[in-house]
Design a protein around this motif. Structure first.
Motif, PDB file in Angstrom:
ATOM      1  N   ILE A  70      53.256  38.075 -11.689  1.00 20.92           N
ATOM      2  CA  ILE A  70      54.296  38.049 -10.546  1.00 20.92           C
ATOM      3  C   ILE A  70      53.527  38.419  -9.247  1.00 20.92           C
ATOM      4  O   ILE A  70      53.526  37.505  -8.418  1.00 20.92           O
ATOM      5  CB  ILE A  70      55.478  38.920 -10.955  1.00 20.92           C
ATOM      6  N   TYR A  71      52.682  39.203  -9.167  1.00 23.22           N
ATOM      7  CA  TYR A  71      52.004  39.576  -8.077  1.00 23.22           C
ATOM      8  C   TYR A  71      51.019  38.637  -7.850  1.00 23.22           C
ATOM      9  O   TYR A  71      50.895  38.187  -6.495  1.00 23.22           O
ATOM     10  CB  TYR A  71      51.468  40.956  -8.273  1.00 23.22           C
ATOM     11  N   LEU A  72      50.149  38.095  -8.722  1.00 19.93           N
ATOM     12  CA  LEU A  72      48.967  37.151  -8.229  1.00 19.93           C
ATOM     13  C   LEU A  72      49.701  35.906  -7.739  1.00 19.93           C
ATOM     14  O   LEU A  72      48.974  35.088  -7.147  1.00 19.93           O
ATOM     15  CB  LEU A  72      48.014  37.000  -9.661  1.00 19.93           C
ATOM     16  N   LEU A  73      50.656  35.427  -8.480  1.00 18.53           N
ATOM     17  CA  LEU A  73      51.511  34.074  -8.189  1.00 18.53           C
ATOM     18  C   LEU A  73      51.954  34.212  -6.771  1.00 18.53           C
ATOM     19  O   LEU A  73      51.812  33.415  -6.002  1.00 18.53           O
ATOM     20  CB  LEU A  73      52.415  33.588  -9.234  1.00 18.53           C
ATOM     21  N   ASP A  74      52.583  35.357  -6.570  1.00 15.99           N
ATOM     22  CA  ASP A  74      53.315  35.653  -5.291  1.00 15.99           C
ATOM     23  C   ASP A  74      52.551  35.643  -4.345  1.00 15.99           C
ATOM     24  O   ASP A  74      52.338  34.778  -3.131  1.00 15.99           O
ATOM     25  CB  ASP A  74      54.137  36.919  -5.308  1.00 15.99           C
ATOM     26  N   GLU A  75      51.197  36.183  -4.391  1.00 14.66           N
ATOM     27  CA  GLU A  75      50.401  36.305  -3.321  1.00 14.66           C
ATOM     28  C   GLU A  75      49.545  34.948  -3.178  1.00 14.66           C
ATOM     29  O   GLU A  75      49.375  34.703  -1.997  1.00 14.66           O
ATOM     30  CB  GLU A  75      49.061  37.263  -3.732  1.00 14.66           C
ATOM     31  N   SER A  76      49.478  34.272  -3.973  1.00 18.83           N
ATOM     32  CA  SER A  76      48.570  32.853  -3.975  1.00 18.83           C
ATOM     33  C   SER A  76      49.566  32.019  -3.038  1.00 18.83           C
ATOM     34  O   SER A  76      49.290  31.394  -2.267  1.00 18.83           O
ATOM     35  CB  SER A  76      48.381  32.454  -5.331  1.00 18.83           C
ATOM     36  N   LEU A  77      50.952  32.082  -3.451  1.00 14.01           N
ATOM     37  CA  LEU A  77      51.914  31.047  -2.821  1.00 14.01           C
ATOM     38  C   LEU A  77      52.018  31.267  -1.512  1.00 14.01           C
ATOM     39  O   LEU A  77      52.169  30.520  -0.742  1.00 14.01           O
ATOM     40  CB  LEU A  77      53.220  31.137  -3.806  1.00 14.01           C
ATOM     41  N   ASN A  78      51.944  32.690  -1.271  1.00 15.67           N
ATOM     42  CA  ASN A  78      52.245  33.066   0.164  1.00 15.67           C
ATOM     43  C   ASN A  78      51.201  32.711   0.893  1.00 15.67           C
ATOM     44  O   ASN A  78      51.009  32.366   2.303  1.00 15.67           O
ATOM     45  CB  ASN A  78      52.322  34.507   0.341  1.00 15.67           C
ATOM     46  N   LYS A  79      49.818  32.945   0.303  1.00 18.19           N
ATOM     47  CA  LYS A  79      48.613  32.430   1.334  1.00 18.19           C
ATOM     48  C   LYS A  79      48.747  30.851   1.358  1.00 18.19           C
ATOM     49  O   LYS A  79      48.176  30.296   2.224  1.00 18.19           O
ATOM     50  CB  LYS A  79      47.379  32.818   0.462  1.00 18.19           C
ATOM     51  N   ILE A  80      49.162  30.260   0.485  1.00 22.63           N
ATOM     52  CA  ILE A  80      49.380  28.617   0.405  1.00 22.63           C
ATOM     53  C   ILE A  80      50.098  28.286   1.848  1.00 22.63           C
ATOM     54  O   ILE A  80      49.606  27.277   2.257  1.00 22.63           O
ATOM     55  CB  ILE A  80      49.874  28.067  -0.817  1.00 22.63           C
ATOM     56  N   HIS A  81      51.298  29.158   1.868  1.00 20.41           N
ATOM     57  CA  HIS A  81      51.985  28.685   3.281  1.00 20.41           C
ATOM     58  C   HIS A  81      51.021  28.962   4.542  1.00 20.41           C
ATOM     59  O   HIS A  81      51.267  28.056   5.450  1.00 20.41           O
ATOM     60  CB  HIS A  81      53.058  29.541   3.106  1.00 20.41           C
ATOM     61  N   GLU A  82      50.549  30.215   4.343  1.00 21.17           N
ATOM     62  CA  GLU A  82      49.611  30.477   5.651  1.00 21.17           C
ATOM     63  C   GLU A  82      48.466  29.257   5.790  1.00 21.17           C
ATOM     64  O   GLU A  82      48.062  28.838   6.911  1.00 21.17           O
ATOM     65  CB  GLU A  82      48.965  31.699   5.255  1.00 21.17           C
ATOM     66  N   LEU A  83      47.812  28.970   4.645  1.00 22.91           N
ATOM     67  CA  LEU A  83      46.807  28.036   4.714  1.00 22.91           C
ATOM     68  C   LEU A  83      47.434  26.676   5.139  1.00 22.91           C
ATOM     69  O   LEU A  83      46.738  25.809   6.195  1.00 22.91           O
ATOM     70  CB  LEU A  83      46.395  27.732   3.313  1.00 22.91           C
ATOM     71  N   LYS A  84      48.606  26.212   4.658  1.00 20.66           N
ATOM     72  CA  LYS A  84      49.267  24.926   5.361  1.00 20.66           C
ATOM     73  C   LYS A  84      49.429  25.008   6.904  1.00 20.66           C
ATOM     74  O   LYS A  84      49.302  23.899   7.532  1.00 20.66           O
ATOM     75  CB  LYS A  84      50.336  24.556   4.449  1.00 20.66           C
ATOM     76  N   GLY A  85      49.770  26.159   7.248  1.00 18.80           N
ATOM     77  CA  GLY A  85      49.911  26.121   8.518  1.00 18.80           C
ATOM     78  C   GLY A  85      48.860  26.125   9.579  1.00 18.80           C
ATOM     79  O   GLY A  85      48.706  25.249  10.542  1.00 18.80           O
ATOM     80  N   ILE A  86      47.461  26.546   9.040  1.00 15.43           N
ATOM     81  CA  ILE A  86      46.248  26.425   9.725  1.00 15.43           C
ATOM     82  C   ILE A  86      45.851  25.007   9.515  1.00 15.43           C
ATOM     83  O   ILE A  86      45.367  24.145  10.593  1.00 15.43           O
ATOM     84  CB  ILE A  86      45.269  27.300   9.133  1.00 15.43           C
ATOM     85  N   GLU A  87      46.033  24.445   8.467  1.00 11.67           N
ATOM     86  CA  GLU A  87      45.761  22.872   8.181  1.00 11.67           C
ATOM     87  C   GLU A  87      46.526  22.064   9.044  1.00 11.67           C
ATOM     88  O   GLU A  87      46.055  21.175   9.845  1.00 11.67           O
ATOM     89  CB  GLU A  87      45.937  22.487   6.757  1.00 11.67           C
ATOM     90  N   ALA A  88      47.755  22.309   9.424  1.00 14.08           N
ATOM     91  CA  ALA A  88      48.727  21.740  10.314  1.00 14.08           C
ATOM     92  C   ALA A  88      47.956  21.699  11.709  1.00 14.08           C
ATOM     93  O   ALA A  88      47.955  20.703  12.575  1.00 14.08           O
ATOM     94  CB  ALA A  88      50.194  21.960  10.199  1.00 14.08           C
ATOM     95  N   GLU A  89      47.661  22.775  12.065  1.00 13.27           N
ATOM     96  CA  GLU A  89      47.224  23.141  13.410  1.00 13.27           C
ATOM     97  C   GLU A  89      45.828  22.116  13.683  1.00 13.27           C
ATOM     98  O   GLU A  89      45.637  21.509  14.685  1.00 13.27           O
ATOM     99  CB  GLU A  89      46.838  24.558  13.637  1.00 13.27           C
ATOM    100  N   MET A  90      45.041  22.129  12.533  1.00 14.43           N
ATOM    101  CA  MET A  90      43.560  21.591  12.796  1.00 14.43           C
ATOM    102  C   MET A  90      44.001  20.034  12.823  1.00 14.43           C
ATOM    103  O   MET A  90      43.253  19.356  13.094  1.00 14.43           O
ATOM    104  CB  MET A  90      42.924  21.847  11.290  1.00 14.43           C
ATOM    105  N   SER A  91      44.904  19.536  11.889  1.00 17.38           N
ATOM    106  CA  SER A  91      45.389  18.034  12.071  1.00 17.38           C
ATOM    107  C   SER A  91      45.698  17.391  13.261  1.00 17.38           C
ATOM    108  O   SER A  91      45.640  16.381  13.365  1.00 17.38           O
ATOM    109  CB  SER A  91      46.368  17.854  10.820  1.00 17.38           C
ATOM    110  N   ASN A  92      46.360  18.103  13.985  1.00 12.89           N
ATOM    111  CA  ASN A  92      46.611  17.628  15.324  1.00 12.89           C
ATOM    112  C   ASN A  92      45.852  17.888  16.197  1.00 12.89           C
ATOM    113  O   ASN A  92      45.219  18.780  16.995  1.00 12.89           O
ATOM    114  CB  ASN A  92      47.693  18.743  15.917  1.00 12.89           C
ATOM    115  N   THR A  93      44.769  16.860  16.027  1.00 13.10           N
ATOM    116  CA  THR A  93      43.410  16.796  16.637  1.00 13.10           C
ATOM    117  C   THR A  93      43.364  16.930  18.426  1.00 13.10           C
ATOM    118  O   THR A  93      42.785  18.134  19.027  1.00 13.10           O
ATOM    119  CB  THR A  93      42.749  15.246  16.681  1.00 13.10           C
ATOM    120  N   ALA A  94      44.581  16.541  18.973  1.00 17.35           N
ATOM    121  CA  ALA A  94      44.315  16.677  20.593  1.00 17.35           C
ATOM    122  C   ALA A  94      44.793  18.220  21.012  1.00 17.35           C
ATOM    123  O   ALA A  94      43.918  18.833  21.764  1.00 17.35           O
ATOM    124  CB  ALA A  94      45.414  15.540  21.230  1.00 17.35           C
ATOM    125  N   GLU A  95      45.707  18.613  20.151  1.00 16.02           N
ATOM    126  CA  GLU A  95      46.053  20.200  20.483  1.00 16.02           C
ATOM    127  C   GLU A  95      44.943  20.791  20.185  1.00 16.02           C
ATOM    128  O   GLU A  95      44.689  21.977  20.744  1.00 16.02           O
ATOM    129  CB  GLU A  95      47.487  20.396  19.846  1.00 16.02           C
TER     130      GLU A  95
END
Length: 872
Positions: free
Chosen positions: A727-752
């Motif tokens: 439970i702990y490892l899966l929860d940590e992994s999934l939370n980090k995925i949300h954070e990672l996707k946030g940074i991915e979204a920032e980097m994909s907006n090339t102009a900004e």
């Protein structure tokens, strides 16, 4: 008929031979040989005595002294001249042997023998007192005797200048006559100078330098009884003084610089030449494989030659009863002055180099070979009292396997006679070690005298801990540093491509230089450690003796273990076991290193103590045993020796699964401040091993039996921790995925993204890569735990359905289903999920499979209907 040539008289023959030998004349006649010296003053003195101007045996010494004391044009220096006299006497002796007249031959042989004796005698006098006959001659920087000793080699380049400028080779018999037929007092100053010159000649020499000739000279000199005595009596045999530390002993002692010769990197202050890394491994990524293999072979061979030679020197000194004690004192002093090499941080200015201690490790193992026979028949000579009472090494302060230092002290004070009650019953056992243990331990009784096997065993254990095993650790850290640098370089290049900056360019150049240096150092370690399979095998033989000897302290290879841990075992240094495990791990990763090695004793030891905190307190040490077993799994092993250890080994079949499950539980609390994170890595190793054992029918059956017998004991605890971790490892992994996707979204907006400051982009990029690594590790561990729950629950369902487990299992499955198939499932979509070990479909299938196995539909329905996610 031609008249017969008149025979020369004895006096004429004698005169002719001595003139040829000593290159002197008592007559002022023209001579084509410019080497011949006219002794005018000597001739005048002889004439004043009414004697013929002829050389004879009775004035031989007088003539030789006058020749050495005078100043003559173009005359050789005293040393070369005296060696030449000996050589010419030897040549004349060969000619005399052809004379048929036995009487004349015998008389002339006496003359030649005396000439050789005088030449050697005055050669000793000259070398012992260089100023006596050195008028007008420049004193050489090293003893001119050195190139004579090394004459069977091509050349000898001494420290501070060439000692072979004369080109003299050693006449047959000269060294024996020089060193054997003289008293110690005469030879001592000569040996002293020779040893100092030899030390200096290798002081700055690397593995690729010329150390072979000085080493050969050292072997020859120490083989003479007086030479051995002079060596151990030398002021620099063991340097004394308040300033002396491990590095001082390495650089100042006579043997230290020889042990310092190495391919391993050292502090820049003590740099040796030629640079092994630069010469053999520069730009290794572009070199042909054959070049690297050639360099590996060269370094391995020269280091083996060095260690063989040093081993011969020490063995020769140890066989000599007059010098044995001095050798043991030297080894003990080296160990004591370098005890801080066992610390996490080693000061290179106060500790000897890794090169010295790896070489010393190899030499000590060679000295142990006589008692490393297949049956270990001499292990009863190893007295465990040495750990508590000996005059050389302080072993009592080392961390013990189970006892604290206070417990050790209290035990020695309370129980001064060990295992007395067992002595009678064990006296008939040929392999028993009780007899030597049944003597007083208290220091008040004085230090007992230990045999060489005992002293060599414990000294070797300490040297290996400070040397070979320490080098393994250095190599591992070097590889990790290299890997981190390469990852950082990759990140920097990616950042430079997205947001170029001068600082990044400098950082990239710095890292590339750092990686090149680390790569060279890594290959140097590989050349001297990984490529020397024979060294690893010798070390394994030693540690096999170590673990068998330790097991004897608890009554031999018998299970179950005694109800309480014998104090003698509990008090043994922890590193004895830790080093054995580290060596097994390292060797297991070297191709063919374990081939031919009998591993059964190691396997028995691991199974006996892996799950026994009552005998080995340190949970990390017991976890290291699991790491050894992981290396031996058939899918990973580099050796055929491990094939039957799991599937055909009696103790393994009976106790391995049980002890793995027990350690899985025990490791929850390690006592370390990092225990929360450490447990996941340790359990990962246990889980991999358990997954393999599940595939082996005999182990699977044993597993089922344990689950039934320990349903509410260790197995229930195991399941609880397995669920918690999942439970702990899966929860940590999934939370980090949300954070990672946030940074991915920032980097994909090339102009900004490109409008942001470069420093901010670099920081976010670093954070992105850091999150990637965390997700990859946590997700892998989570998948592993869920997989174990899945495959075990298919055949072992009862523990999951216990009243205390039903709700926990239901909550776990509900949580997994909610995360993987609930309303937020789309937020877990990643561009490249395999990169992060994230396999949602496989994970969901395993969870759903467990639901069926547990027959918990009604529980799932109760918890899942409110969320409208219960699968159809």
């Amino acid at each position: 008929m031609a008249s017969q040539k008149p025979q020369k008289s004895k006096e004429e023959r004698e005169d002719g031979i001595l003139r040829k030998i000593f290159l002197v004349s008592l007559l002022d006649t023209m001579n084509n040989d410019t080497r011949i010296v006219y002794l005018e003053q000597t001739a005048a003195e002889i004439m004043s005595e009414d004697r013929e101007l002829r050389l004879s045996i009775d004035i031989m010494e007088r003539v030789l002294i006058d020749r050495l004391s005078g100043e003559f044009t173009n005359a050789e220096n005293p040393f070369n001249y005296l060696v030449g006299c000996y050589r010419r006497a030897y040549e004349e002796g060969k000619k005399i042997s052809n004379i048929k007249d036995q009487k004349i031959r015998h008389e002339l042989e006496i003359v030649v023998k005396q000439a050789k004796k005088l030449s050697v005698s005055y050669c000793r006098i000259h070398l012992g007192n260089p100023d006596m006959f050195s008028t007008g001659y420049v004193k050489p920087s090293v003893s001119p005797l050195l190139p004579m000793i090394c004459s069977e080699f091509a050349s000898f380049d001494g420290y501070g200048g060439s000692g072979s400028s004369s080109g003299q080779s050693c006449p047959p018999g000269f060294l024996d006559d020089f060193f054997i037929y003289a008293d110690y007092d005469t030879l001592e100053p000569i040996f002293k100078g020779l040893y100092e010159d030899l030390r200096g000649s290798v002081l700055k020499v690397s593995a690729l330098g010329n150390f072979q000739q000085p080493l050969r000279a050292l072997k020859i000199l120490s083989s003479f009884p007086n030479g051995a005595k002079a060596l151990v009596n030398h002021l620099w045999w063991i340097p004394k003084g308040a300033y002396v530390n491990g590095r001082v002993i390495e650089m100042m002692s006579i043997l230290g610089p020889f042990f310092h010769v190495s391919a391993l990197p050292d502090n820049a202050i003590f740099k040796t030449e030629p640079d092994v890394g630069q010469q053999c491994f520069s730009e290794s990524s572009t070199r042909r494989p054959g070049d690297l293999l050639s360099s590996f072979a060269t370094i391995k061979n020269v280091m083996n030659n060095l260690c063989d030679g040093l081993g011969d020197v020490l063995l020769s000194l140890l066989k000599n009863t007059d010098t044995r004690e001095s050798v043991l004192e030297y080894l003990a002093e080296v160990i004591k002055k370098n005890s801080s090499r066992a610390h996490l941080q080693v000061d290179p200015l106060t500790c000897a180099s890794s090169g010295m201690f790896v070489n010393l490790s190899a030499v000590m193992i060679r000295l142990c070979e006589p008692f490393l026979d297949a049956n270990l028949t001499k292990r009863n000579k190893i007295d465990p009292r040495y750990v508590f009472v000996n005059s050389r090494l302080d072993l009592r302060e080392l961390t013990a396997l189970h006892a604290s230092s206070e417990e050790v002290a209290a035990w020695i004070k309370k129980d001064n006679r060990i295992l007395q009650s067992q002595e009678a019953s064990s006296s008939g056992d040929n392999t028993s070690i009780v007899s030597p243990m049944a003597k007083p331990l208290s220091p008040c009784g004085g230090n007992p005298k230990y045999n060489f096997i005992c002293e060599c065993f414990f000294m070797t254990a300490r040297v290996l801990n400070l040397g070979l095993l320490n080098a393994f650790s250095d190599f591992k850290h070097l590889v990790q540093d290299l890997s981190r640098s390469e990852d950082t370089l990759s990140t920097y290049k990616e950042m430079q491509a997205q947001a170029p900056s001068p600082q990044l360019e400098l950082d990239i150049a710095r890292l590339e230089k750092e990686i090149e240096m680390h790569s060279q150092e890594k290959l140097c370690y590989e050349a001297q450690l990984l490529r020397d399979v024979s060294l690893l095998r010798r070390a394994l033989d030693f540690y096999r003796l170590m673990i068998v000897w330790l097991v004897d302290l608890v009554g031999g290879f018998n299970m179950p273990l005694p109800s309480s841990c014998p104090m003698l075992f509990a008090c043994m240094p922890e590193h004895f076991v830790e080093d054995a495990m580290e060596l097994l791990i390292f060797s297991s990763r070297v191709p063919r290193a374990l081939d031919g090695i009998v591993l059964d004793d190691f396997m028995n030891f691991i199974i006996m103590f892996m799950g026994s905190p009552e005998f080995i307190r340190n949970p990390y040490l017991r976890a290291k045993m699991v790491e050894v077993l992981n290396c031996w799994m058939p899918s990973r092993s580099n050796s055929t020796s491990t094939a039957t250890l799991f599937e055909g080994h009696q103790l393994s079949l009976e106790y391995l699964v049980r002890n793995l499950l027990k350690l899985y539980v025990d490791i929850e609390f390690t006592g370390s401040h990092t225990q929360f994170y450490d447990k996941f890595n340790i359990r990962h190793n246990i889980a991999e091993l358990l997954e393999y054992l599940w595939q082996v029918p005999s182990h699977r059956n044993r597993w089922k039996q344990i689950a039934k017998e320990e349903e509410k004991g260790v197995y229930l605890n195991f399941l609880n921790f397995l669920i918690n971790d999942s439970i702990y490892l899966l929860d940590e992994s999934l939370n980090k995925i949300h954070e990672l996707k946030g940074i991915e979204a920032e980097m994909s907006n090339t102009a900004e993204w490109e409008s942001r400051p470069a420093q901010e982009r670099q920081e976010r990029t670093r954070q992105f890569h850091s999150q990637e690594n965390i997700i990859r590790i946590d997700m892998k561990l989570a998948m592993e735990d869920v997989n174990m729950l899945a495959f075990t629950s298919n055949e072992i369902t009862v523990p999951f359905l216990l009243p205390e487990m039903v709700e926990r299992v239901a909550n776990m499955l509900n949580y997994f289903l909610l995360q993987l198939a609930g309303p937020q499932k789309n937020s877990l979509t990643l561009k490249n999920p395999e990169k992060y070990e994230f396999k949602p479909k496989e994970l969901l299938t395993q969870v759903w499979s467990m639901s069926f196995s547990f027959s918990l539909y009604f529980i799932l329905f109760f918890f899942c209907v409110p969320f409208d996610i219960f699968p159809c």
